[in-house]
Design a protein around this motif. Sequence first.
Motif, PDB file in Angstrom:
ATOM      1  N   PHE A  80      -1.140  17.070   1.886  1.00  0.00           N
ATOM      2  CA  PHE A  80      -0.983  16.442   3.102  1.00  0.00           C
ATOM      3  C   PHE A  80      -1.979  15.804   3.819  1.00  0.00           C
ATOM      4  O   PHE A  80      -2.036  14.565   4.428  1.00  0.00           O
ATOM      5  CB  PHE A  80      -0.199  17.353   3.804  1.00  0.00           C
ATOM      6  N   ALA A  81      -3.087  16.720   3.718  1.00  0.00           N
ATOM      7  CA  ALA A  81      -4.369  16.219   4.647  1.00  0.00           C
ATOM      8  C   ALA A  81      -4.957  14.664   3.774  1.00  0.00           C
ATOM      9  O   ALA A  81      -5.404  13.912   4.586  1.00  0.00           O
ATOM     10  CB  ALA A  81      -5.234  17.284   4.368  1.00  0.00           C
ATOM     11  N   VAL A  82      -5.046  14.854   2.408  1.00  0.00           N
ATOM     12  CA  VAL A  82      -5.560  13.736   1.714  1.00  0.00           C
ATOM     13  C   VAL A  82      -4.762  12.435   1.993  1.00  0.00           C
ATOM     14  O   VAL A  82      -5.183  11.267   2.361  1.00  0.00           O
ATOM     15  CB  VAL A  82      -5.905  14.078   0.245  1.00  0.00           C
ATOM     16  N   PRO A 109       0.878  -1.574   0.198  1.00  0.00           N
ATOM     17  CA  PRO A 109      -0.094   0.022   0.015  1.00  0.00           C
ATOM     18  C   PRO A 109       0.635   1.338   0.051  1.00  0.00           C
ATOM     19  O   PRO A 109       0.221   2.300  -0.500  1.00  0.00           O
ATOM     20  CB  PRO A 109      -0.886  -0.167   1.488  1.00  0.00           C
ATOM     21  N   ALA A 110       1.974   1.140   0.618  1.00  0.00           N
ATOM     22  CA  ALA A 110       2.900   2.370   0.656  1.00  0.00           C
ATOM     23  C   ALA A 110       3.218   2.637  -0.707  1.00  0.00           C
ATOM     24  O   ALA A 110       3.268   3.795  -0.942  1.00  0.00           O
ATOM     25  CB  ALA A 110       4.093   2.067   1.532  1.00  0.00           C
ATOM     26  N   LEU A 111       3.987   1.712  -1.472  1.00  0.00           N
ATOM     27  CA  LEU A 111       4.235   1.743  -3.022  1.00  0.00           C
ATOM     28  C   LEU A 111       3.157   2.431  -3.778  1.00  0.00           C
ATOM     29  O   LEU A 111       3.203   3.049  -4.871  1.00  0.00           O
ATOM     30  CB  LEU A 111       4.807   0.634  -3.424  1.00  0.00           C
ATOM     31  N   ARG A 166      -1.111  -0.395  15.312  1.00  0.00           N
ATOM     32  CA  ARG A 166      -1.132   1.208  15.225  1.00  0.00           C
ATOM     33  C   ARG A 166       0.448   1.635  14.972  1.00  0.00           C
ATOM     34  O   ARG A 166       0.927   2.848  14.535  1.00  0.00           O
ATOM     35  CB  ARG A 166      -1.477   1.873  16.533  1.00  0.00           C
ATOM     36  N   GLU A 167       1.327   0.691  15.379  1.00  0.00           N
ATOM     37  CA  GLU A 167       2.668   1.388  15.248  1.00  0.00           C
ATOM     38  C   GLU A 167       3.200   0.899  13.814  1.00  0.00           C
ATOM     39  O   GLU A 167       4.143   1.866  13.458  1.00  0.00           O
ATOM     40  CB  GLU A 167       3.595   0.367  16.158  1.00  0.00           C
ATOM     41  N   ASP A 168       2.501   0.370  13.142  1.00  0.00           N
ATOM     42  CA  ASP A 168       2.870   0.165  11.351  1.00  0.00           C
ATOM     43  C   ASP A 168       1.796   1.231  10.548  1.00  0.00           C
ATOM     44  O   ASP A 168       2.559   1.545   9.719  1.00  0.00           O
ATOM     45  CB  ASP A 168       2.583  -1.231  11.037  1.00  0.00           C
ATOM     46  N   ILE A 169       0.916   1.772  11.213  1.00  0.00           N
ATOM     47  CA  ILE A 169       0.085   2.658  10.615  1.00  0.00           C
ATOM     48  C   ILE A 169       0.799   4.004  10.404  1.00  0.00           C
ATOM     49  O   ILE A 169       0.856   4.929   9.323  1.00  0.00           O
ATOM     50  CB  ILE A 169      -1.133   2.868  11.155  1.00  0.00           C
ATOM     51  N   ILE A 170       1.749   4.094  11.431  1.00  0.00           N
ATOM     52  CA  ILE A 170       2.238   5.703  11.670  1.00  0.00           C
ATOM     53  C   ILE A 170       3.300   5.721  10.648  1.00  0.00           C
ATOM     54  O   ILE A 170       3.565   6.816   9.945  1.00  0.00           O
ATOM     55  CB  ILE A 170       2.915   5.528  13.100  1.00  0.00           C
ATOM     56  N   LEU A 204      -4.094   6.535   6.665  1.00  0.00           N
ATOM     57  CA  LEU A 204      -4.717   5.994   7.946  1.00  0.00           C
ATOM     58  C   LEU A 204      -5.757   5.266   7.678  1.00  0.00           C
ATOM     59  O   LEU A 204      -6.035   4.350   8.217  1.00  0.00           O
ATOM     60  CB  LEU A 204      -5.129   7.343   8.513  1.00  0.00           C
ATOM     61  N   PHE A 205      -6.829   5.251   6.640  1.00  0.00           N
ATOM     62  CA  PHE A 205      -7.885   4.560   6.318  1.00  0.00           C
ATOM     63  C   PHE A 205      -7.441   3.334   5.696  1.00  0.00           C
ATOM     64  O   PHE A 205      -7.766   2.291   6.069  1.00  0.00           O
ATOM     65  CB  PHE A 205      -8.767   5.386   5.092  1.00  0.00           C
ATOM     66  N   THR A 206      -6.440   3.359   4.902  1.00  0.00           N
ATOM     67  CA  THR A 206      -5.827   2.005   4.294  1.00  0.00           C
ATOM     68  C   THR A 206      -5.282   1.168   5.584  1.00  0.00           C
ATOM     69  O   THR A 206      -5.553  -0.136   5.584  1.00  0.00           O
ATOM     70  CB  THR A 206      -4.609   2.223   3.279  1.00  0.00           C
ATOM     71  N   GLY A 207      -4.462   1.851   6.365  1.00  0.00           N
ATOM     72  CA  GLY A 207      -3.871   0.848   7.593  1.00  0.00           C
ATOM     73  C   GLY A 207      -4.673   0.364   8.358  1.00  0.00           C
ATOM     74  O   GLY A 207      -4.917  -0.865   8.664  1.00  0.00           O
TER      75      GLY A 207
END
Length: 311
Positions: free
Chosen positions: A229-231, A58-60, A247-251, A237-240
């Motif tokens: 930045f907001a979007v 998801p990050a990529l 929660r430590e990985d969503i950050i 956050l939604f994807t995580g």
Amino acid sequence: IMGAAFLGIVLGRNSALAASRSAALIEVFLMLLLFFVFYGVDIRKITKSFTNIRFSLPALIINFIWTPFFAYALGSCFLRGNIEAQIGFVMLMVTPCTDWYLIFTGLSKGNVPLASSILPLNLILQIILLPFYLLFFFGSSIHFDTVKLLSGIIFVLVIPLTAANITKTAVKKIDKKNTAGKALAKYMDAIQLLFLCLAVTAMFSSQGNRLLDNAALFVKILFPLILFFAVNFAAALFTGKKLKLPREDIIPLIFTTSARNSPIALAIAGLTFPDKPVISLVLVMGPLIELPVLALDSGIIKALLHKNRPA
């Protein structure tokens, strides 16, 4: 960074010698900055980014598929009529950060080792894909010297990357206990910030008058940057949460898809578009907005993700 920008403007407006000489120093400081950025990156650890696909994929996707099209749409909407500003905006947005996103991940009590694992892959992909993004989005709007673009990337990136890896290899052979490497690691962030500030000072010194003439540009890029930045914060956050990441990985997912790599983009722009200073101005202005936003994000994360966390 804001202090460095102010110092550059003062020097440029009060000293013709400083204004004329500083232009030649921009690339020097940026390449020294990139040397230390690359020195702290172990490309061999790129395989670690594939050990946690739920985080890396998801990050990529957000960084290299969603973000380029979203950035182009924002630039076209809010910077219409200023093609150089649009190019600078897109160059800033499509280059994920390789340094201070780790700092903000740590400040927000996120998974720093996981954040570090995707750094080499982010670095390699942005170097490879940046020319394609520029040609795809702007190839019909402005003349590109593709050879000059690619040679600029090779010059400002490959030379520091090669020098950094040669230096690391030599230091390891000489210093078996890695004493020097550990000492350098403690000051790596400060060294990178120093050369970034020197580059910003030189940039504003050489372009100070042009910057003041384009002061309205800062206001123009303010809203699309904040919207970006907001979007992206909300998307990460939604994807995580949908993927049920800890929660430590969503950050780190939030920060690796939010923080941008203005030094690399600025170094490439300086060599590729020397006759289009507005592009570089946008890239210099970016961190002035980005850093306060990332600090705000850190506070929001602590409120949203850690509010029910046991002490």
